[in-house]
Design a protein around this motif. Sequence first.
Motif, PDB file in Angstrom:
ATOM      1  N   THR A   4      12.897  57.379 -60.883  1.00 27.45           N
ATOM      2  CA  THR A   4      12.761  58.314 -59.763  1.00 27.45           C
ATOM      3  C   THR A   4      12.981  59.764 -60.166  1.00 27.45           C
ATOM      4  OG1 THR A   4      15.095  58.222 -59.126  1.00 27.45           O
ATOM      5  CG2 THR A   4      13.640  56.511 -58.227  1.00 27.45           C
ATOM      6  N   GLY A   5      13.546  59.970 -61.359  1.00 30.19           N
ATOM      7  CA  GLY A   5      13.883  61.327 -61.794  1.00 30.19           C
ATOM      8  C   GLY A   5      15.279  61.748 -61.387  1.00 30.19           C
ATOM      9  N   ALA A   6      15.859  61.052 -60.409  1.00 32.95           N
ATOM     10  CA  ALA A   6      17.213  61.380 -59.965  1.00 32.95           C
ATOM     11  C   ALA A   6      18.240  60.766 -60.917  1.00 32.95           C
ATOM     12  CB  ALA A   6      17.437  60.866 -58.550  1.00 32.95           C
ATOM     13  N   ARG A   7      19.377  61.425 -61.059  1.00 31.71           N
ATOM     14  CA  ARG A   7      20.448  60.964 -61.927  1.00 31.71           C
ATOM     15  C   ARG A   7      21.768  60.998 -61.156  1.00 31.71           C
ATOM     16  NH1 ARG A   7      16.410  59.762 -63.922  1.00 31.71           N
ATOM     17  NH2 ARG A   7      15.583  60.269 -65.995  1.00 31.71           N
ATOM     18  N   GLY A   8      22.751  60.289 -61.682  1.00 31.02           N
ATOM     19  CA  GLY A   8      24.055  60.267 -61.033  1.00 31.02           C
ATOM     20  C   GLY A   8      25.170  60.250 -62.050  1.00 31.02           C
ATOM     21  N   ILE A   9      26.399  60.298 -61.552  1.00 27.97           N
ATOM     22  CA  ILE A   9      27.600  60.210 -62.391  1.00 27.97           C
ATOM     23  C   ILE A   9      28.589  59.285 -61.700  1.00 27.97           C
ATOM     24  CG2 ILE A   9      29.542  61.455 -63.441  1.00 27.97           C
ATOM     25  CD1 ILE A   9      27.803  63.977 -63.407  1.00 27.97           C
TER      26      ILE A   9
ATOM     27  N   TYR B 106      14.391  52.432 -50.760  1.00 29.98           N
ATOM     28  CA  TYR B 106      13.544  53.568 -51.141  1.00 29.98           C
ATOM     29  C   TYR B 106      13.484  54.603 -50.026  1.00 29.98           C
ATOM     30  CZ  TYR B 106       9.387  56.259 -52.304  1.00 29.98           C
ATOM     31  OH  TYR B 106       8.520  57.295 -52.559  1.00 29.98           O
ATOM     32  N   ALA B 107      13.314  54.160 -48.781  1.00 28.69           N
ATOM     33  CA  ALA B 107      13.231  55.106 -47.664  1.00 28.69           C
ATOM     34  C   ALA B 107      14.509  55.910 -47.532  1.00 28.69           C
ATOM     35  CB  ALA B 107      12.942  54.349 -46.364  1.00 28.69           C
ATOM     36  N   THR B 108      15.661  55.257 -47.729  1.00 26.30           N
ATOM     37  CA  THR B 108      16.937  55.972 -47.662  1.00 26.30           C
ATOM     38  C   THR B 108      17.053  56.964 -48.805  1.00 26.30           C
ATOM     39  OG1 THR B 108      17.957  54.026 -46.647  1.00 26.30           O
ATOM     40  CG2 THR B 108      19.445  55.696 -47.512  1.00 26.30           C
ATOM     41  N   ALA B 109      16.591  56.574 -49.992  1.00 22.36           N
ATOM     42  CA  ALA B 109      16.651  57.473 -51.140  1.00 22.36           C
ATOM     43  C   ALA B 109      15.739  58.681 -50.966  1.00 22.36           C
ATOM     44  CB  ALA B 109      16.277  56.716 -52.410  1.00 22.36           C
ATOM     45  N   VAL B 110      14.614  58.495 -50.300  1.00 20.91           N
ATOM     46  CA  VAL B 110      13.730  59.630 -50.017  1.00 20.91           C
ATOM     47  C   VAL B 110      14.471  60.666 -49.187  1.00 20.91           C
ATOM     48  CG1 VAL B 110      11.648  60.354 -48.786  1.00 20.91           C
ATOM     49  CG2 VAL B 110      11.584  58.325 -50.239  1.00 20.91           C
TER      50      VAL B 110
ATOM     51  N   PHE C 181      17.798  61.811 -51.608  1.00 24.45           N
ATOM     52  CA  PHE C 181      17.588  62.429 -52.914  1.00 24.45           C
ATOM     53  C   PHE C 181      16.290  63.210 -53.022  1.00 24.45           C
ATOM     54  CE2 PHE C 181      19.661  58.197 -54.146  1.00 24.45           C
ATOM     55  CZ  PHE C 181      20.944  58.685 -53.953  1.00 24.45           C
ATOM     56  N   GLY C 182      15.426  63.104 -52.021  1.00 25.52           N
ATOM     57  CA  GLY C 182      14.158  63.813 -52.083  1.00 25.52           C
ATOM     58  C   GLY C 182      13.219  63.274 -53.143  1.00 25.52           C
ATOM     59  N   ILE C 183      13.336  61.985 -53.472  1.00 27.59           N
ATOM     60  CA  ILE C 183      12.476  61.415 -54.500  1.00 27.59           C
ATOM     61  C   ILE C 183      11.150  60.964 -53.892  1.00 27.59           C
ATOM     62  CG2 ILE C 183      14.469  60.619 -55.819  1.00 27.59           C
ATOM     63  CD1 ILE C 183      13.831  57.787 -54.822  1.00 27.59           C
ATOM     64  N   LYS C 184      10.177  60.753 -54.743  1.00 29.50           N
ATOM     65  CA  LYS C 184       8.902  60.205 -54.306  1.00 29.50           C
ATOM     66  C   LYS C 184       8.289  59.423 -55.458  1.00 29.50           C
ATOM     67  CE  LYS C 184       4.407  61.203 -52.264  1.00 29.50           C
ATOM     68  NZ  LYS C 184       3.476  62.228 -51.741  1.00 29.50           N
ATOM     69  N   ILE C 185       7.951  58.170 -55.205  1.00 35.41           N
ATOM     70  CA  ILE C 185       7.316  57.337 -56.222  1.00 35.41           C
ATOM     71  C   ILE C 185       5.836  57.186 -55.897  1.00 35.41           C
ATOM     72  CG2 ILE C 185       7.154  55.009 -57.185  1.00 35.41           C
ATOM     73  CD1 ILE C 185      10.166  54.756 -56.863  1.00 35.41           C
ATOM     74  N   ASP C 186       5.002  57.681 -56.783  1.00 36.73           N
ATOM     75  CA  ASP C 186       3.574  57.430 -56.733  1.00 36.73           C
ATOM     76  C   ASP C 186       3.324  56.286 -57.705  1.00 36.73           C
ATOM     77  OD1 ASP C 186       0.842  57.328 -57.172  1.00 36.73           O
ATOM     78  OD2 ASP C 186       0.578  59.500 -57.121  1.00 36.73           O
ATOM     79  N   GLU C 187       2.994  55.110 -57.200  1.00 39.74           N
ATOM     80  CA  GLU C 187       2.906  53.932 -58.049  1.00 39.74           C
ATOM     81  C   GLU C 187       1.792  54.049 -59.082  1.00 39.74           C
ATOM     82  OE1 GLU C 187       3.171  50.153 -56.056  1.00 39.74           O
ATOM     83  OE2 GLU C 187       4.457  50.995 -54.493  1.00 39.74           O
TER      84      GLU C 187
ATOM     85  N   SER D 258      25.485  61.399 -56.792  1.00 39.14           N
ATOM     86  CA  SER D 258      24.037  61.273 -56.964  1.00 39.14           C
ATOM     87  C   SER D 258      23.375  62.551 -56.471  1.00 39.14           C
ATOM     88  CB  SER D 258      23.503  60.059 -56.208  1.00 39.14           C
ATOM     89  OG  SER D 258      23.931  60.065 -54.865  1.00 39.14           O
ATOM     90  N   ALA D 259      22.168  62.806 -56.980  1.00 34.86           N
ATOM     91  CA  ALA D 259      21.552  64.104 -56.726  1.00 34.86           C
ATOM     92  C   ALA D 259      20.043  64.014 -56.704  1.00 34.86           C
ATOM     93  CB  ALA D 259      21.983  65.103 -57.801  1.00 34.86           C
ATOM     94  N   GLN D 260      19.443  65.048 -56.155  1.00 36.77           N
ATOM     95  CA  GLN D 260      18.007  65.175 -56.211  1.00 36.77           C
ATOM     96  C   GLN D 260      17.579  65.402 -57.666  1.00 36.77           C
ATOM     97  OE1 GLN D 260      16.880  68.288 -53.500  1.00 36.77           O
ATOM     98  NE2 GLN D 260      17.260  67.040 -51.686  1.00 36.77           N
ATOM     99  N   PRO D 261      16.355  65.044 -58.013  1.00 37.47           N
ATOM    100  CA  PRO D 261      15.895  65.234 -59.388  1.00 37.47           C
ATOM    101  C   PRO D 261      16.103  66.665 -59.868  1.00 37.47           C
ATOM    102  CG  PRO D 261      14.313  63.908 -58.171  1.00 37.47           C
ATOM    103  CD  PRO D 261      15.327  64.388 -57.164  1.00 37.47           C
ATOM    104  N   GLY D 262      16.632  66.802 -61.080  1.00 31.54           N
ATOM    105  CA  GLY D 262      16.825  68.110 -61.679  1.00 31.54           C
ATOM    106  C   GLY D 262      18.197  68.712 -61.495  1.00 31.54           C
TER     107      GLY D 262
END
Length: 394
Positions: free
Chosen positions: A186-191, A374-378, A381-387, A243-247
């Motif tokens: 997803t590009g998102a990372r956490g600690i 996935y919907a909660t993560a959107v 975290f503002g993620i988006k998966i284009d399959e 956890s955070a948005q990508p970047g």
Amino acid sequence: MSTQKPVLIAGAGIASLLLAHSLRRSGIPFRIFERDASFVFRAQGYRLRLSAEGLEAIEEVLDPDTFKRFWDKCGKTDGSKFTEFDAVTGEEKESRIAGQQALASRDGKVVGIARGDMRRIFAAGCEAHIEWRREVTGYELTDDGVRALFADGTKSVEGSLLVGGEGIRSRVARQLSGGKLKVYDTGARGIHGQAPTTAFGGLGEGVFIIRDDTHPDGSFALITNVRPGELDDPSVRFGWTMSAQPGVIRPPNDDHTIVGKPAADVARSLTRNWHPRFRPLIDQLDEPEAAFWKITCSAPSGVPEWPNEPRVTLIGDAVHSMTPAAGLGANTAVRDSALLGRLLREAGGCKPGVTAAYEKEMRIYASQAVGQSYATAVRQFGIKIDEEATRTVF
């Protein structure tokens, strides 16, 4: 198929161990193959919150005495919803997921347990059946069974069934599905972090989100569960996960396997402007235990179909990896174990139709869980998966 041939299980995670526990109670022989050297070879990750469905699945499998031991080890926290705070001002705010996620799973309590504790309890009575340092890289079908293939070029004993439960990088899953099962980055990372319970005194009992929307690259949040009865004992550690948005969270060289000081330093840098009420969570961080983690997810469209193979199937993250946003990953995995174990017990072992019946039912609830996660993560975290375009992990 003869029930004298063991069920072969790849991986010794919580889903695999719970399935093994079910097989042991049913008198069905099994072998577990784990690539690590022991249960403590790697960090066990953040504390797991159990849903009502997950708790019911575990109770279905464990004998009454073992379930009591499991239940006694669980923490029970008051509060059915998240309480959210602004990380910089210290003020309580309306949660972005308030009303969307019921946390309590039994008796009005939020029930949670450390992954390591869960693994040890599930492994009780199964230890002699685990082969360590055995990395499964695939399988071969025999005339009336299956063998697991190992990284060192050797093969397992012949089994009646192979269950791939070795996580998101499962070679069994890739072979069985013909590459249809994919895990996306997803590009998102956490600690992950932990600190003495005394660092959590400014929060009190409950389940909390501490959110920071001031970072120039996007928002991030720390989530923790503060259990009662231990706040004054500095020898006890509570965990938190960020956890955070990508970047926003950037491991050195994007190496999410790094632990210790580099992860702790990133957490300190991100939170340097936080309110004094929350600073102890970071200032008293157990530096060696800090660890990065990568947020991945299976296809949001759901668990795909592949031609059923009666002698091979999958459980847990090997078939449905989820973001942590809805807390459904481990709960769905133990549902797999309970369902597959029950079907094998009712059939008296691996018989024709068992894996097909399991996969049909699993696809329904697992696809729903992946979609919800996935919907909660959107939202979080503002993620988006284009399959078609998003990079896969494996």
